[in-house]
Design a protein around this motif. Structure first.
Motif, PDB file in Angstrom:
ATOM      1  N   GLY A 149      60.470  99.535  48.971  1.00 49.26           N
ATOM      2  CA  GLY A 149      61.636  98.660  48.904  1.00 49.26           C
ATOM      3  C   GLY A 149      61.727  97.941  47.571  1.00 49.26           C
ATOM      4  O   GLY A 149      62.812  97.796  46.998  1.00 49.26           O
ATOM      5  N   THR A 152      62.888 100.356  44.806  1.00 44.97           N
ATOM      6  CA  THR A 152      64.319 100.597  44.932  1.00 44.97           C
ATOM      7  C   THR A 152      65.113  99.375  44.489  1.00 44.97           C
ATOM      8  O   THR A 152      66.137  99.484  43.800  1.00 44.97           O
ATOM      9  CB  THR A 152      64.670 100.951  46.384  1.00 44.97           C
ATOM     10  OG1 THR A 152      63.841 102.027  46.824  1.00 44.97           O
ATOM     11  CG2 THR A 152      66.120 101.370  46.506  1.00 44.97           C
ATOM     12  N   SER A 156      68.087  98.406  41.429  1.00 40.08           N
ATOM     13  CA  SER A 156      69.294  97.615  41.646  1.00 40.08           C
ATOM     14  C   SER A 156      69.371  96.445  40.667  1.00 40.08           C
ATOM     15  O   SER A 156      70.442  96.105  40.166  1.00 40.08           O
ATOM     16  CB  SER A 156      69.310  97.070  43.074  1.00 40.08           C
ATOM     17  OG  SER A 156      69.177  98.123  43.995  1.00 40.08           O
ATOM     18  N   ASN A 274      71.910  94.535  46.277  1.00 40.45           N
ATOM     19  CA  ASN A 274      71.072  95.664  46.654  1.00 40.45           C
ATOM     20  C   ASN A 274      69.600  95.294  46.627  1.00 40.45           C
ATOM     21  O   ASN A 274      68.790  95.896  47.325  1.00 40.45           O
ATOM     22  CB  ASN A 274      71.335  96.848  45.721  1.00 40.45           C
ATOM     23  CG  ASN A 274      70.678  98.115  46.223  1.00 40.45           C
ATOM     24  OD1 ASN A 274      70.517  98.310  47.422  1.00 40.45           O
ATOM     25  ND2 ASN A 274      70.286  98.966  45.311  1.00 40.45           N
ATOM     26  N   SER A 278      67.581  96.361  49.728  1.00 43.37           N
ATOM     27  CA  SER A 278      66.436  97.267  49.612  1.00 43.37           C
ATOM     28  C   SER A 278      65.155  96.610  50.114  1.00 43.37           C
ATOM     29  O   SER A 278      64.373  97.222  50.848  1.00 43.37           O
ATOM     30  CB  SER A 278      66.268  97.712  48.159  1.00 43.37           C
ATOM     31  OG  SER A 278      67.392  98.444  47.727  1.00 43.37           O
ATOM     32  N   SER A 331      69.613 101.078  49.773  1.00 46.84           N
ATOM     33  CA  SER A 331      68.754 100.780  50.916  1.00 46.84           C
ATOM     34  C   SER A 331      68.510 102.011  51.777  1.00 46.84           C
ATOM     35  O   SER A 331      67.684 101.980  52.693  1.00 46.84           O
ATOM     36  CB  SER A 331      69.360  99.653  51.764  1.00 46.84           C
ATOM     37  OG  SER A 331      70.677  99.962  52.153  1.00 46.84           O
TER      38      SER A 331
END
Length: 415
Positions: A149, A152, A156, A274, A278, A331
């Motif tokens: 997470g 990712t 973002s 995001n 995420s 996500s």
């Protein structure tokens, strides 16, 4: 797995602690995703200077999305066999060269080669996909969900930083200078990737018998597994929606009287929210079935798009759409990558995730390319918006039958 344990023991005695790995990986994800997500702001200044239609720029970025996807399983297979770091070095060099060529190109062909071919293959070698692969191989399972997470979310945050930064650079120094600065920043990936070095297959001696799979066997197993195929099909929609919005939303907003600076903050809000989405999904996937999380994400995107195009566009509605889109933007990646690792383990993770990403980027190619073609033909993006909504609903349904369990694999018995 034993191979993961080997890497963890090595890390425990060296400078590459889990925190260093996560921080450096997140920095790479931020740098690699940032410039790519801001390329939509170069459509209008380059088109005005060279007299191009939006279909010209759309084709170049469509090629980028397609080659990013097609190159990903190749880069993943090489990384699985020879280590992540070498692949990232080549990817970062190609990425920087593509942005530099784009800044000096004056023809559609040079744009296709720079923004399309070089940046596309460069992304396949140094984007957050390989960062997630390194996290899966180097970090213990209890830290993996949050790390996926975080990686990712870092991509973002790159979008959040580079969208307004790119607009400011273009307004102050011109689009050529902005692209040159972006190219120079990509070279920072070279030293950062040292922290993500993974051993080659030859260097990994203690591998369980169950993990001794060949490349062909791993692919046959994955594509013969119904849940993996459904996951790959659903990922197509993610690429279609994200690429279309990234490239064409700034121009769409400008057509409706929204200023360029506001458009920059809309994409920045996508990147900012995001991060929340995420990280939140990285945590939620430990509590709820991942297939349900994916279905909710795709259905939420569809509803948000219906609301966005059904009412007059204002700065508030545009930023609100950016915020909702941001919560569901990348996500999808943590649960998708976690499902692949759960089904097949981490031995060929980069390869199998790479093939799922091909589907994602084929969708991205169509989203960008069809967006430019439809606008030039009809003077409107409306048909593409509704196609995006349809794909969102279909993907929400496709993910529901996925079985979240390791694949049943026969273990050879010693003679």
């Amino acid at each position: 797995m034993a191979s993961i344990g080997i890497d963890q023991r090595r890390l425990a005695t060296g400078w590459r602690t889990p925190l260093v790995i996560i921080v450096c990986g997140c920095a790479i994800a931020l740098l690699s995703f940032g410039p790519r997500s801001g390329l939509g702001f170069f459509v209008q200044p380059m088109s005005r200077e060279f007299g191009w239609g939006r279909d010209v720029f759309g084709l170049a970025l469509a090629v980028q999305n397609l080659l990013w996807g097609l190159g990903q399983p190749i880069a993943g297979a090489i990384a699985d066999r020879f280590g992540v770091m070498r692949v990232m070095w080549v990817g970062a060099a190609l990425y920087a060269a593509g942005l530099f060529l784009m800044s000096h190109g004056t023809t559609p062909l040079s744009l296709d080669m720079g923004a399309g071919v070089l940046v596309g293959f460069g992304l396949s070698g140094c984007s957050f996909n390989l960062v997630l692969s390194a996290f899966s191989k180097l970090l213990p399972p209890e830290r993996r969900g949050v790390a996926l997470g975080a990686g990712t979310a870092a991509g973002s945050f790159g979008q959040f930083l580079f969208a307004p930064f790119g607009v400011a650079m273009i307004d102050s120094f011109g689009w050529q200078a902005a692209l040159s600065v972006f190219a120079a920043l990509m070279l920072l990936i070279l030293p950062l990737s040292l922290a993500l070095s993974t051993p080659s297959v030859a260097a990994t001696t203690e591998v369980p018998v169950a993990d001794q799979q060949s490349f062909k066997t791993a692919l046959a197993e994955a594509f013969g597994h119904r849940s993996y195929v459904l996951l790959v099909l659903g990922f197509f929609t993610c690429g279609f929606q994200l690429a279309f919005i990234t490239v064409h939303l700034p121009a769409y907003l400008s057509d409706r009287g929204i200023t360029t600076s506001t458009g920059g903050w809309v994409l920045a809000s996508i990147g900012l929210f995001n991060i929340i989405g995420s990280l939140g999904v990285g945590w939620l996937q430990n509590l709820f079935p991942k297939r349900y999380i994916l279905s909710v994400i795709y259905f939420t995107r569809a509803l948000a798009t219906v609301a966005f195009i059904s009412f007059p566009i204002t700065p508030f509605s545009a930023i609100a759409f950016g915020a909702i889109s941001g919560l569901t933007w990348l996500s999808t990646v943590p649960p998708t990558s976690a499902l692949i690792a759960l089904m097949f383990g981490t031995r060929w993770f980069a390869t199998l995730y790479g093939f799922s990403f091909v589907s994602h980027q084929v969708g991205g190619f169509l989203g960008v390319w069809l967006g430019g073609i439809v606008f030039e033909k009809f003077g409107s993006y409306t048909p593409i918006w509704w196609l995006s909504i349809l794909f969102g609903v279909l993907s929400a349904l496709i993910n529901l039958p996925i079985v979240e369990a390791p694949v049943r694999r026969a273990v050879p018995q010693p003679t």
